[in-house]
Design an enzyme around this catalytic site. Structure first.
Site, PDB file in Angstrom:
ATOM      1  N   LYS A  79      12.512 -61.743 -39.595  1.00 46.67           N
ATOM      2  CA  LYS A  79      12.664 -61.647 -40.763  1.00 46.67           C
ATOM      3  C   LYS A  79      14.134 -61.582 -41.615  1.00 46.67           C
ATOM      4  O   LYS A  79      14.917 -60.632 -40.916  1.00 46.67           O
ATOM      5  CB  LYS A  79      11.915 -60.452 -41.409  1.00 46.67           C
ATOM      6  CG  LYS A  79      11.656 -60.339 -42.923  1.00 46.67           C
ATOM      7  CD  LYS A  79      10.746 -59.130 -43.323  1.00 46.67           C
ATOM      8  CE  LYS A  79      10.690 -59.152 -44.815  1.00 46.67           C
ATOM      9  NZ  LYS A  79       9.724 -57.844 -45.073  1.00 46.67           N
ATOM     10  N   SER A 159       6.037 -58.430 -48.791  1.00 42.69           N
ATOM     11  CA  SER A 159       7.213 -59.369 -48.518  1.00 42.69           C
ATOM     12  C   SER A 159       7.330 -60.133 -47.178  1.00 42.69           C
ATOM     13  O   SER A 159       8.090 -61.326 -47.301  1.00 42.69           O
ATOM     14  CB  SER A 159       8.515 -58.612 -48.912  1.00 42.69           C
ATOM     15  OG  SER A 159       8.563 -57.647 -47.812  1.00 42.69           O
ATOM     16  N   SER A 183       3.933 -54.333 -46.938  1.00 48.81           N
ATOM     17  CA  SER A 183       4.527 -55.589 -46.489  1.00 48.81           C
ATOM     18  C   SER A 183       4.522 -56.201 -45.397  1.00 48.81           C
ATOM     19  O   SER A 183       4.895 -57.349 -44.914  1.00 48.81           O
ATOM     20  CB  SER A 183       5.948 -55.704 -47.035  1.00 48.81           C
ATOM     21  OG  SER A 183       6.177 -55.434 -48.289  1.00 48.81           O
TER      22      SER A 183
END
Length: 493
Positions: A79, A159, A183
């Protein structure tokens, strides 16, 4: 030969170790899959050379008769919230466009030390602020799932939407995520994969771009519970550079996995039955209860009376911390600098932030600054912290009656991109089931439980006591085995 990109972390690790295939073949297969799926916009940066280098090191170690590292031969997605030395790290924001860190985050370094290779940096909601991956400055991530006879693009959750899409679409066997209010868990539920947020402090936050420091926690996203356990073992550990890091040994979660819940009690919080919850979510929840009972657990109803205040408290505390954390982005030291002609220092600050931050980030900074301002601090922020304490106390009392809690992960299946973008409150409600565990710092996991009427994944959430990741993983494994979830999106990209 088996398509290597259909294999998960455990199968790749064991296959490389046993000589069934070479790590380089795995890396090349996934690199090709990533390059061929750019329509999903899951990766912001592709790093095929990193994956190949790690694979070659694994193959060389095996050829030399050396003991292989725990993740030798396993390529993963990272990420783009984790700083990666020499590789652009932007948090999906224009204000950090072009920033290349001269250092490595602790979580990513732990994974490289374990032998993993990096396929690339994954897209996300800007500064991890969002529930649908529509706030990235570099375009929406698109879920690999679609409704039957419908080409509408669906949200992969947020997210960590790039992470969930990459794993679900088979672009990576596993990926890192971060979870502030859900998330990791919500995007995992939307895309039919597993993801666990460990106890706050299990994984170091050093080198991870901050959103809300008292809530942010890294965790793995993978195809099944075992793969999550393997990856979490590599990610976790004490870090002297992080004052909130827990000085504890990392358990061998994979070795202790067991779907036998005999003697365990599973709590079902009555407050999670919210108004307007789809019948399919209610039915899946009941199915999950039946599965855990079948695994040997006793089911008990518990009460978490302050649950209804969790979302309002979260959307005071998290923006407050964000307004403080994001004050460092001013155009002075790194990232974007917007310097209008004849501008002074304050003008540069204003112009840089106006151009660099997206609408959702600005919205949360404004909320956070407001609730921390003179005259409103006690009325909002102090009250929210008191509510947070009450929520944590609710969990403590519930865990006097049970070992883990079972709830839905999200109040719906994936929705279409753009469907909720105009209504921030509707978007925030996606986190209604995940936020309470985040406020209390508890380990929590989403496991796919089934499909809705449109064939889209639905997830079940297991919440555990502090530091009881094992209990959460075991309950997740019990659900996984009984759900028999094998659905995968059909490639259209």
């Amino acid at each position: 030969m088996t398509d290597l990109t259909t294999l998960g972390i455990a199968a790749i690790r064991d296959g490389v170790r046993d000589g069934q295939f070479k790590a380089r073949d795995v890396a090349e297969a996934f690199n090709a899959k990533v390059a061929g799926a750019r329509a999903l916009n899951a990766f912001l940066v592709e790093t095929p050379e990193h994956a190949i280098a790690a694979a070659d090191a694994a193959d060389a170690a095996r050829a030399a008769g050396e003991t292989l590292k725990p993740l030798a031969g396993v390529p993963i997605g990272m990420k783009d919230l984790f700083a990666t030395k020499g590789v652009a790290t932007t948090a999906a924001s224009k204000i950090l466009e072009g920033f290349v860190p001269p250092y490595e985050s602790t979580v990513s370094q732990n994974l490289w030390n374990a032998g993993a290779g990096m396929l690339g940096k994954l897209n996300l909601d800007q500064f991890a602020m969002g529930s649908s991956n529509e706030t990235s400055a570099f375009g929406n991530v698109i879920s690999p799932w679609r409704r039957p006879n419908d080409t509408a693009a669906l949200a992969p959750g947020g997210s960590s939407g790039g992470s969930s899409t990459a794993v679900s679409a088979g672009l990576a066997p596993g990926a890192t995520g971060t979870d502030t209010g859900g998330s990791i868990r919500q995007p995992a539920a939307f895309t039919g994969i597993s993801g666990i947020k460990p106890t706050y402090g299990r994984c170091s936050r050093w080198g991870t771009i901050a959103f809300a420091s008292s809530l942010d926690q890294a965790g793995p996203m993978a195809r099944d519970v075992r793969d999550c356990a393997i990856m979490l073992e590599a990610m976790a550990g004490f870090d002297v550079k992080d004052a909130t890091s827990l000085k504890l040994d990392v358990p061998n979660w994979e070795a202790a996995l067991s779907a036998n819940l005999k003697g365990k009690k599973v709590g079902v919080p009555k407050e999670y039955r919210v108004d307007g919850m789809p019948a399919e979510i209610e039915a899946l929840w009941q199915q999950g209860i039946d599965w855990l009972r079948d695994a040997g657990a006793e089911i008990v109803e518990v009460s978490l009376p302050h649950t209804r205040y969790a979302l309002p408290a979260y959307y005071i505390i998290a923006p407050a911390e964000a307004s403080s954390n994001l004050a460092r982005y001013d155009g002075v030291r790194y990232g974007l600098r917007d310097l209008p002609e004849g501008a002074g220092l304050q003008d540069m600050y204003a112009a840089t932030r106006a151009a660099g931050f997206g609408d959702e980030v600005k919205r949360r900074i404004l909320i956070g600054t407001y609730v921390l301002s003179a005259g409103f601090y006690d009325a909002y922020y102090t009250q929210a912290q008191k509510v947070r304490t009450l929520i944590a106390r609710d969990f403590e009392r519930a865990f006097e009656q049970c070992d883990v809690l079972l709830t839905p992960t999200a109040p719906s299946a994936a929705f279409s991109l753009g469907e909720k973008q105009a209504d921030p409150l509707a978007m925030y409600l996606n986190d209604v089931f995940t936020v309470p565990a985040s406020l209390a710092g508890l380990p929590a996991m989403s496991v796919p439980g089934g499909l809705d009427k449109d064939g889209l994944p639905l997830g079940l959430q297991v919440i555990g006591k502090p530091l009881d990741e094992q209990g959460v993983l075991n309950a997740g494994l019990a659900i996984e085995q009984r759900a028999g979830f094998t659905a995968r999106p059909e490639a259209w990209w």
